[in-house]
Design a protein around this motif. Structure first.
Motif, PDB file in Angstrom:
ATOM      1  N   GLY A 173       0.785  -1.229   0.000  1.00 30.61           N
ATOM      2  CA  GLY A 173       0.000   0.000   0.000  1.00 30.61           C
ATOM      3  C   GLY A 173       0.812   1.270   0.000  1.00 30.61           C
ATOM      4  N   GLY A 174       2.103   1.183  -0.342  1.00 31.04           N
ATOM      5  CA  GLY A 174       2.961   2.365  -0.343  1.00 31.04           C
ATOM      6  C   GLY A 174       2.920   3.104  -1.667  1.00 31.04           C
ATOM      7  N   TRP A 175       3.551   4.271  -1.661  1.00 31.21           N
ATOM      8  CA  TRP A 175       3.605   5.126  -2.850  1.00 31.21           C
ATOM      9  C   TRP A 175       5.038   5.322  -3.302  1.00 31.21           C
ATOM     10  N   LEU A 176       5.219   5.350  -4.619  1.00 33.10           N
ATOM     11  CA  LEU A 176       6.432   5.890  -5.220  1.00 33.10           C
ATOM     12  C   LEU A 176       6.030   7.137  -5.985  1.00 33.10           C
ATOM     13  N   ILE A 177       6.637   8.266  -5.632  1.00 28.53           N
ATOM     14  CA  ILE A 177       6.379   9.539  -6.304  1.00 28.53           C
ATOM     15  C   ILE A 177       7.644   9.909  -7.070  1.00 28.53           C
ATOM     16  N   VAL A 178       7.519  10.047  -8.389  1.00 27.03           N
ATOM     17  CA  VAL A 178       8.681  10.364  -9.222  1.00 27.03           C
ATOM     18  C   VAL A 178       8.475  11.741  -9.839  1.00 27.03           C
ATOM     19  N   ASP A 179       9.350  12.658  -9.492  1.00 30.53           N
ATOM     20  CA  ASP A 179       9.332  14.018 -10.026  1.00 30.53           C
ATOM     21  C   ASP A 179      10.189  14.042 -11.284  1.00 30.53           C
ATOM     22  N   GLU A 180       9.525  14.150 -12.449  1.00 35.18           N
ATOM     23  CA  GLU A 180      10.223  14.120 -13.730  1.00 35.18           C
ATOM     24  C   GLU A 180      10.257  15.506 -14.379  1.00 35.18           C
ATOM     25  N   PRO A 197      -3.526   1.604 -11.419  1.00 29.81           N
ATOM     26  CA  PRO A 197      -4.360   1.639 -10.214  1.00 29.81           C
ATOM     27  C   PRO A 197      -3.605   1.616  -8.896  1.00 29.81           C
ATOM     28  N   ASP A 198      -2.308   1.296  -8.895  1.00 28.76           N
ATOM     29  CA  ASP A 198      -1.580   1.227  -7.626  1.00 28.76           C
ATOM     30  C   ASP A 198      -0.762   2.492  -7.405  1.00 28.76           C
ATOM     31  N   GLY A 199       0.092   2.487  -6.383  1.00 31.34           N
ATOM     32  CA  GLY A 199       0.667   3.727  -5.866  1.00 31.34           C
ATOM     33  C   GLY A 199       1.876   4.255  -6.580  1.00 31.34           C
ATOM     34  N   LEU A 200       1.738   4.560  -7.857  1.00 31.24           N
ATOM     35  CA  LEU A 200       2.799   5.223  -8.610  1.00 31.24           C
ATOM     36  C   LEU A 200       2.274   6.551  -9.117  1.00 31.24           C
ATOM     37  N   LEU A 201       2.932   7.639  -8.727  1.00 30.31           N
ATOM     38  CA  LEU A 201       2.565   8.973  -9.185  1.00 30.31           C
ATOM     39  C   LEU A 201       3.753   9.607  -9.880  1.00 30.31           C
ATOM     40  N   ALA A 215       4.287  30.363 -16.864  1.00 26.82           N
ATOM     41  CA  ALA A 215       2.884  29.970 -17.032  1.00 26.82           C
ATOM     42  C   ALA A 215       2.416  29.040 -15.928  1.00 26.82           C
ATOM     43  N   ARG A 216       3.366  28.413 -15.189  1.00 26.21           N
ATOM     44  CA  ARG A 216       3.039  27.455 -14.136  1.00 26.21           C
ATOM     45  C   ARG A 216       2.128  26.353 -14.689  1.00 26.21           C
ATOM     46  N   THR A 217       2.713  25.459 -15.456  1.00 25.27           N
ATOM     47  CA  THR A 217       1.960  24.385 -16.081  1.00 25.27           C
ATOM     48  C   THR A 217       2.658  23.051 -15.868  1.00 25.27           C
ATOM     49  N   GLY A 218       1.868  22.002 -15.698  1.00 18.12           N
ATOM     50  CA  GLY A 218       2.402  20.667 -15.527  1.00 18.12           C
ATOM     51  C   GLY A 218       1.281  19.663 -15.492  1.00 18.12           C
ATOM     52  N   LEU A 219       1.609  18.432 -15.144  1.00 17.82           N
ATOM     53  CA  LEU A 219       0.581  17.398 -15.057  1.00 17.82           C
ATOM     54  C   LEU A 219       1.043  16.313 -14.100  1.00 17.82           C
ATOM     55  N   VAL A 220       0.068  15.560 -13.598  1.00 17.76           N
ATOM     56  CA  VAL A 220       0.331  14.428 -12.716  1.00 17.76           C
ATOM     57  C   VAL A 220      -0.380  13.213 -13.274  1.00 17.76           C
ATOM     58  N   CYS A 221       0.338  12.107 -13.398  1.00 19.17           N
ATOM     59  CA  CYS A 221      -0.249  10.832 -13.791  1.00 19.17           C
ATOM     60  C   CYS A 221      -0.182   9.888 -12.590  1.00 19.17           C
ATOM     61  N   GLY A 222      -1.250   9.100 -12.394  1.00 17.18           N
ATOM     62  CA  GLY A 222      -1.264   8.184 -11.270  1.00 17.18           C
ATOM     63  C   GLY A 222      -2.566   7.426 -11.175  1.00 17.18           C
ATOM     64  N   PRO A 223      -2.822   6.787 -10.040  1.00 15.59           N
ATOM     65  CA  PRO A 223      -4.075   6.070  -9.840  1.00 15.59           C
ATOM     66  C   PRO A 223      -5.267   7.010 -10.006  1.00 15.59           C
ATOM     67  N   PRO A 224      -6.317   6.607 -10.732  1.00 21.78           N
ATOM     68  CA  PRO A 224      -7.437   7.519 -10.983  1.00 21.78           C
ATOM     69  C   PRO A 224      -8.050   8.100  -9.713  1.00 21.78           C
ATOM     70  N   ALA A 225      -8.238   7.273  -8.691  1.00 17.98           N
ATOM     71  CA  ALA A 225      -8.865   7.775  -7.463  1.00 17.98           C
ATOM     72  C   ALA A 225      -7.994   8.825  -6.795  1.00 17.98           C
ATOM     73  N   LEU A 226      -6.696   8.593  -6.809  1.00 21.16           N
ATOM     74  CA  LEU A 226      -5.793   9.554  -6.183  1.00 21.16           C
ATOM     75  C   LEU A 226      -5.716  10.829  -7.005  1.00 21.16           C
ATOM     76  N   CYS A 227      -5.738  10.708  -8.330  1.00 23.44           N
ATOM     77  CA  CYS A 227      -5.739  11.896  -9.183  1.00 23.44           C
ATOM     78  C   CYS A 227      -7.007  12.723  -8.967  1.00 23.44           C
ATOM     79  N   THR A 228      -8.134  12.041  -8.780  1.00 20.30           N
ATOM     80  CA  THR A 228      -9.382  12.753  -8.493  1.00 20.30           C
ATOM     81  C   THR A 228      -9.292  13.484  -7.163  1.00 20.30           C
ATOM     82  N   ALA A 229      -8.748  12.812  -6.154  1.00 15.05           N
ATOM     83  CA  ALA A 229      -8.588  13.452  -4.843  1.00 15.05           C
ATOM     84  C   ALA A 229      -7.640  14.642  -4.929  1.00 15.05           C
ATOM     85  N   LEU A 230      -6.586  14.511  -5.705  1.00 19.41           N
ATOM     86  CA  LEU A 230      -5.647  15.615  -5.880  1.00 19.41           C
ATOM     87  C   LEU A 230      -6.322  16.794  -6.559  1.00 19.41           C
TER      88      LEU A 230
END
Length: 350
Positions: A173-180, A197-201, A215-230
């Motif tokens: 149930g852990g997360w890996l967050i990768v800042d690219e 669906p698992d904990g990769l953002l 312009a302060r622009t970017g994007l986040v890819c990850g689990p749909p539920a977590l992206c919705t919460a974000l």
């Protein structure tokens, strides 16, 4: 001109107004190499007037386009965001809401906002400086935050290694967050295609490679539920209409992106060669900047600043980071300034 050698490592690149005040050099006389942003930005077209007049609309196709550009699969969520900073601040609170406080591994040296945000939210932050340290600490971590390529060192960790860490974390149930944020010059290294669906953002930015930092622009890819919460945490209209317009146009411009990657690679090689001629040894593999360890980095950065050249300086470990000069004149100016600054450093330590 006035100025003193201090440690600016707690700041960020691009603080030109502060440099003007500190060294007494007019803004137009600076060569700013302090931020790892392309000197040849994507050419933003005129923004249609109606975009200024209407509230942003989230069903404008930007999320779908961004997911396709990043290579994210249909099983992943994708959220356009106003740069990475708001996301970095929001994620610790989302983790706490999902699973309580966590033990969080964060790369060091690295972009300090990551560790500061997790610590401010009450999580235990574990600084990690190598693959071996991560491997040893991973069984006790609930979250791992990695920057790839790292800012400021430019170090790239392989997709294979990152995915291995991700599988170990996701199994409990852990997360890996990768800042690219600096990866767009070599997008084949991205983990966005592995999101689901698992904990990769995965955090991406249009500020560096596209040169759209303002312009302060970017994007986040990850689990749909977590992206919705974000998205809910960031709130309505988090990305302005003009920024959304610029993102759509820039992401769709594949021809410009291909040309930019070739140009950045050639410029990075030229800058590395210049630095080596002066005894500075670049490390890492990022085409947007060069990171050079140096035992007297603070004094060398000050010597460059007194000549109107601003670079990033780090005290622990002692190092400099150089962005790419825009043209031959800027390269020649850096060449001459390094010669003078290094002579002064050598004389002062003799």
């Amino acid at each position: 001109m006035t100025g003193r050698v201090t440690d600016p490592a707690t700041g960020h690149g691009g603080q030109l107004n502060a440099a003007v005040r500190r060294w007494g050099i007019a803004r137009e006389d600076w060569l700013d190499l302090s931020a790892g942003i392309t000197p040849w930005p994507w050419p933003v077209p005129p923004v249609p007037p109606e975009i200024w007049q209407r509230l942003p609309e989230e069903d404008d196709g930007l999320a779908t386009l961004a997911a396709h550009w990043a290579g994210a699969p249909a099983t992943a969520g994708c959220v356009p965001v106003a740069g990475s900073q708001g996301v970095i601040a929001a994620l610790p609170g989302l983790r706490e809401a999902c699973a309580g406080s966590a033990r969080v591994g964060v790369i060091t040296p690295g972009y300090s906002e990551h560790s500061e945000s997790w610590a401010a939210a009450g999580h235990e932050v574990v600084p990690l400086s190598s693959v071996a340290q991560v491997t040893a600490a991973l069984p006790q971590l609930q979250v791992l935050v990695w920057i790839n390529p790292n800012n400021p060192t430019g170090e790239i960790v392989s997709r294979r290694q990152l995915l291995q860490w991700h599988r170990a974390l996701a199994a409990r149930g852990g997360w890996l967050i990768v800042d690219e944020a600096f990866l767009d010059a070599s997008p084949a290294q991205s983990l966005a295609p592995d999101c689901g669906p698992d904990g990769l953002l995965v955090l991406r930015s249009l500020g560096k490679f596209f040169g759209l930092a303002g312009a302060r622009t970017g994007l986040v890819c990850g689990p749909p539920a977590l992206c919705t919460a974000l998205s809910q945490r960031l709130g309505l209209w988090a990305v302005s209409g003009p920024a959304r317009f610029a993102m759509r146009e820039a992401l769709a411009d594949q021809a410009w992106q291909a040309q930019a990657r070739s140009r950045l690679a050639a410029a990075a090689q030229a800058l590395q060669a210049l630095l080596r001629r002066h005894g500075l040894v670049p490390s890492g593999s990022c085409d947007l900047f060069c990171y050079c360890p140096h035992p007297d980095a603070l004094r060398l950065a000050d010597g460059l600043a007194r000549q109107g050249i601003l670079v990033r300086c780090f005290a622990d470990p002692s190092a400099l980071r150089f962005a790419l000069p825009a043209d031959a004149a800027a390269m020649a100016r850096l060449d001459a300034a390094l010669h003078t600054a290094l002579l002064h450093v050598s004389d002062s330590t003799a």
